[in-house]
Scaffold this motif. Structure first.
Motif, PDB file in Angstrom:
ATOM      1  N   LEU A  26       9.027  10.652  -4.326  1.00  0.00           N
ATOM      2  CA  LEU A  26       9.204  10.217  -2.943  1.00  0.00           C
ATOM      3  C   LEU A  26       9.677   8.774  -2.908  1.00  0.00           C
ATOM      4  CD1 LEU A  26       8.606  10.484   0.206  1.00  0.00           C
ATOM      5  CD2 LEU A  26       6.287   9.698  -0.342  1.00  0.00           C
ATOM      6  N   VAL A  27      10.625   8.486  -2.018  1.00  0.00           N
ATOM      7  CA  VAL A  27      11.059   7.112  -1.773  1.00  0.00           C
ATOM      8  C   VAL A  27      10.496   6.679  -0.423  1.00  0.00           C
ATOM      9  CG1 VAL A  27      13.010   5.548  -1.387  1.00  0.00           C
ATOM     10  CG2 VAL A  27      13.173   7.348  -3.123  1.00  0.00           C
ATOM     11  N   ILE A  28       9.631   5.648  -0.459  1.00  0.00           N
ATOM     12  CA  ILE A  28       9.083   5.073   0.766  1.00  0.00           C
ATOM     13  C   ILE A  28       9.876   3.801   1.062  1.00  0.00           C
ATOM     14  CG2 ILE A  28       7.070   4.076   1.903  1.00  0.00           C
ATOM     15  CD1 ILE A  28       5.302   5.723   0.071  1.00  0.00           C
ATOM     16  N   GLU A  29      10.628   3.822   2.158  1.00  0.00           N
ATOM     17  CA  GLU A  29      11.490   2.689   2.505  1.00  0.00           C
ATOM     18  C   GLU A  29      10.919   1.956   3.709  1.00  0.00           C
ATOM     19  OE1 GLU A  29      16.136   1.735   3.767  1.00  0.00           O
ATOM     20  OE2 GLU A  29      15.458   3.806   3.502  1.00  0.00           O
ATOM     21  N   LEU A  30      10.614   0.677   3.515  1.00  0.00           N
ATOM     22  CA  LEU A  30      10.178  -0.145   4.635  1.00  0.00           C
ATOM     23  C   LEU A  30      11.381  -0.817   5.276  1.00  0.00           C
ATOM     24  CD1 LEU A  30       7.460  -0.030   2.817  1.00  0.00           C
ATOM     25  CD2 LEU A  30       6.775  -1.974   4.242  1.00  0.00           C
ATOM     26  N   VAL A  31      11.471  -0.736   6.592  1.00  0.00           N
ATOM     27  CA  VAL A  31      12.482  -1.464   7.342  1.00  0.00           C
ATOM     28  C   VAL A  31      11.765  -2.315   8.386  1.00  0.00           C
ATOM     29  CG1 VAL A  31      14.191   0.359   6.977  1.00  0.00           C
ATOM     30  CG2 VAL A  31      12.836   0.350   9.083  1.00  0.00           C
ATOM     31  N   ASP A  32      12.431  -3.331   8.864  1.00  0.00           N
ATOM     32  CA  ASP A  32      11.863  -4.175   9.913  1.00  0.00           C
ATOM     33  C   ASP A  32      12.182  -3.547  11.259  1.00  0.00           C
ATOM     34  OD1 ASP A  32      11.633  -6.331  11.931  1.00  0.00           O
ATOM     35  OD2 ASP A  32      11.245  -7.606  10.190  1.00  0.00           O
ATOM     36  N   ARG A  53      11.950  11.552   1.525  1.00  0.00           N
ATOM     37  CA  ARG A  53      12.150  10.207   2.073  1.00  0.00           C
ATOM     38  C   ARG A  53      11.198   9.935   3.230  1.00  0.00           C
ATOM     39  NH1 ARG A  53      17.291   8.261   1.188  1.00  0.00           N
ATOM     40  NH2 ARG A  53      16.450   6.329   2.063  1.00  0.00           N
ATOM     41  N   LEU A  54      10.569   8.789   3.183  1.00  0.00           N
ATOM     42  CA  LEU A  54       9.688   8.334   4.248  1.00  0.00           C
ATOM     43  C   LEU A  54      10.119   6.932   4.660  1.00  0.00           C
ATOM     44  CD1 LEU A  54       7.153   8.236   6.059  1.00  0.00           C
ATOM     45  CD2 LEU A  54       5.817   7.637   4.007  1.00  0.00           C
ATOM     46  N   ILE A  55      10.401   6.741   5.942  1.00  0.00           N
ATOM     47  CA  ILE A  55      10.748   5.421   6.463  1.00  0.00           C
ATOM     48  C   ILE A  55       9.574   4.870   7.250  1.00  0.00           C
ATOM     49  CG2 ILE A  55      12.172   4.191   8.162  1.00  0.00           C
ATOM     50  CD1 ILE A  55      14.567   5.667   7.235  1.00  0.00           C
ATOM     51  N   LEU A  56       9.167   3.654   6.911  1.00  0.00           N
ATOM     52  CA  LEU A  56       8.101   2.968   7.627  1.00  0.00           C
ATOM     53  C   LEU A  56       8.726   1.879   8.488  1.00  0.00           C
ATOM     54  CD1 LEU A  56       5.417   2.575   4.796  1.00  0.00           C
ATOM     55  CD2 LEU A  56       5.704   4.452   6.427  1.00  0.00           C
ATOM     56  N   LEU A  57       8.581   2.011   9.803  1.00  0.00           N
ATOM     57  CA  LEU A  57       9.061   0.987  10.735  1.00  0.00           C
ATOM     58  C   LEU A  57       8.018  -0.129  10.782  1.00  0.00           C
ATOM     59  CD1 LEU A  57      10.360   3.275  13.624  1.00  0.00           C
ATOM     60  CD2 LEU A  57      11.773   1.855  12.126  1.00  0.00           C
ATOM     61  N   VAL A 125       8.315   2.295  -3.633  1.00  0.00           N
ATOM     62  CA  VAL A 125       8.355   1.518  -2.397  1.00  0.00           C
ATOM     63  C   VAL A 125       9.546   0.569  -2.459  1.00  0.00           C
ATOM     64  CG1 VAL A 125       7.099  -0.058  -0.885  1.00  0.00           C
ATOM     65  CG2 VAL A 125       5.850   1.663  -2.211  1.00  0.00           C
ATOM     66  N   VAL A 126      10.474   0.718  -1.522  1.00  0.00           N
ATOM     67  CA  VAL A 126      11.708  -0.064  -1.553  1.00  0.00           C
ATOM     68  C   VAL A 126      11.926  -0.743  -0.202  1.00  0.00           C
ATOM     69  CG1 VAL A 126      12.765   1.489  -3.253  1.00  0.00           C
ATOM     70  CG2 VAL A 126      13.167   1.878  -0.804  1.00  0.00           C
ATOM     71  N   GLY A 127      12.814  -1.722  -0.209  1.00  0.00           N
ATOM     72  CA  GLY A 127      13.157  -2.425   1.020  1.00  0.00           C
ATOM     73  C   GLY A 127      13.765  -3.778   0.711  1.00  0.00           C
ATOM     74  N   VAL A 131      10.220  -7.818   3.888  1.00  0.00           N
ATOM     75  CA  VAL A 131      10.027  -6.772   4.893  1.00  0.00           C
ATOM     76  C   VAL A 131       8.585  -6.267   4.921  1.00  0.00           C
ATOM     77  CG1 VAL A 131      10.539  -4.708   3.522  1.00  0.00           C
ATOM     78  CG2 VAL A 131      11.259  -4.803   5.917  1.00  0.00           C
ATOM     79  N   GLY A 132       7.769  -6.708   3.946  1.00  0.00           N
ATOM     80  CA  GLY A 132       6.351  -6.372   3.974  1.00  0.00           C
ATOM     81  C   GLY A 132       5.910  -5.318   2.978  1.00  0.00           C
ATOM     82  N   LYS A 133       6.665  -5.091   1.915  1.00  0.00           N
ATOM     83  CA  LYS A 133       6.312  -4.060   0.942  1.00  0.00           C
ATOM     84  C   LYS A 133       4.968  -4.338   0.273  1.00  0.00           C
ATOM     85  CE  LYS A 133      10.013  -4.521  -1.543  1.00  0.00           C
ATOM     86  NZ  LYS A 133      10.550  -5.667  -0.753  1.00  0.00           N
ATOM     87  N   SER A 134       4.792  -5.556  -0.225  1.00  0.00           N
ATOM     88  CA  SER A 134       3.558  -5.880  -0.941  1.00  0.00           C
ATOM     89  C   SER A 134       2.357  -5.896  -0.007  1.00  0.00           C
ATOM     90  CB  SER A 134       3.708  -7.235  -1.647  1.00  0.00           C
ATOM     91  OG  SER A 134       4.727  -7.171  -2.637  1.00  0.00           O
ATOM     92  N   THR A 135       2.547  -6.362   1.213  1.00  0.00           N
ATOM     93  CA  THR A 135       1.455  -6.331   2.201  1.00  0.00           C
ATOM     94  C   THR A 135       1.039  -4.890   2.473  1.00  0.00           C
ATOM     95  OG1 THR A 135       2.224  -8.374   3.238  1.00  0.00           O
ATOM     96  CG2 THR A 135       0.792  -6.948   4.558  1.00  0.00           C
ATOM     97  N   PHE A 136       2.026  -4.008   2.633  1.00  0.00           N
ATOM     98  CA  PHE A 136       1.739  -2.589   2.847  1.00  0.00           C
ATOM     99  C   PHE A 136       0.951  -2.009   1.681  1.00  0.00           C
ATOM    100  CE2 PHE A 136       3.525   1.549   1.353  1.00  0.00           C
ATOM    101  CZ  PHE A 136       2.745   2.370   2.152  1.00  0.00           C
TER     102      PHE A 136
END
Length: 318
Positions: A26-32, A53-57, A125-127, A131-136
């Motif tokens: 799975l690719v978890i993509e964080l976007v702002d 694919r999972l997009i985290l707003l 986890v990509v982005g 954009v907050g990857k490490s915080t997530f």
């Protein structure tokens, strides 16, 4: 302004991700959430091809709530799983855990038929930077397992993190792309802090932000800095500073100002004049009484990035 920032470690990180994707389910993509399209690296779609694919707003709490719904529907229509997120808050992690399992349901079923049980989902986890990857990841894990910072480039290498018996995450450095075909994309990235501020003209950047805000979120600057955004026909040219009777809620102020503008011949002040008034309002004064435009510009950008101007989105789907 010309926007570009692609340090050498990003090339190395991209090559490493191309190798690691073979291990990933799975690719978890964080976007702002304030710039969901501009904060998506176009290389990720090719990198994550044939993967769930999972997009985290992320930073959805800083973005316009109505626009969040529009963007969520936009990505869902493209076949992505989507979750609105404030990566600092633990209470949204249960839905992310459930969404991860749902997005990999077919893979879990294939493993079951092959007699493979309890193999954890491996997610990358990509982005883009900041954009907050490490915080997530830290919030998801319930402890500090990834380095964080409020500037781009904190994560420089990959890191595997075992969250629980069901999920393993691979943290990766934030990567941009070598060239922005549309400089408006670069400008939006600069607004949210995904580029190195030391390489930017902060004064000019603040003027572009003022221009956008006065056109799309009228009243926000007046509310925050107790200034006037409009030059009335009744003014005699002196443009004296005037305090506003600001309501408690910024959104209510926006609606009031928008309604007034529809029935007014007032003229919007030039962005540089508004920046000048922000400098006066916040006492950004150099020795000798000269206005410190750079200090006012940095203050404005910091207020936007932190959400002190209210919930603002800088783009919508075309």
């Amino acid at each position: 302004m010309n926007f570009q920032w692609y340090p050498g470690h990003m090339t190395k990180a991209k090559r490493q991700m191309q190798e690691d994707i073979k291990l990933i389910d799975l690719v978890i993509e964080l976007v702002d959430a304030r710039i969901p399209l501009s904060s998506r690296n176009p290389d990720i779609d090719e990198l994550g091809k044939n993967k769930s694919r999972l997009i985290l707003l992320n930073k959805a709490d800083l973005a316009d709530e109505s626009k969040n719904k529009v963007w969520k529907a936009y990505f869902q229509n493209q076949g992505f799983f989507v979750v609105e997120l404030d990566a600092r808050k633990r209470n949204s992690m249960k839905i992310i855990q459930d969404t991860i399992m749902e997005s990999c349901k077919a893979k879990i079923e294939r493993d079951r038929k092959r007699g493979i049980k309890n193999r954890p989902i491996r997610a990358m986890v990509v982005g883009i930077p900041n954009v907050g990857k490490s915080t997530f990841i830290n919030t998801f894990a319930g402890k500090a397992v990834a380095r964080t910072g409020n500037k781009p480039g904190v994560t420089k290498g990959k890191q595997w993190i075992r969250l629980n018996k069901n999920v393993e995450l691979l943290d990766t450095p934030g990567i941009l792309w070598p060239k922005f075909d549309d400089q408006a994309v670069g400008m939006r990235l600069a607004f949210i802090g995904s580029m190195n501020d030391n390489l930017l003209n902060i004064d000019e950047l603040s003027l572009e932000l003022i221009r956008y805000l006065t056109e799309n979120y009228p009243g926000v600057l007046a509310e925050r800095y107790s200034i006037r955004e409009m030059l009335s026909d009744a003014d005699d040219g002196s443009e004296q500073m005037e305090k506003t009777d600001a309501p408690k809620e910024i959104d209510e102020k926006r609606n009031d100002v928008s309604a007034e503008q529809e029935h007014s011949s007032d003229i919007m002040k030039e962005p540089v004049k508004i920046l000048e008034e922000i400098a006066v309002s916040r006492n950004c004064i150099r020795t000798g009484g000269e206005l410190d435009y750079s200090k006012a510009a940095a203050l404005l950008l910091d207020d936007f990035r932190s959400g002190r101007l209210g919930r603002i989105t800088l783009e919508v789907p075309v």
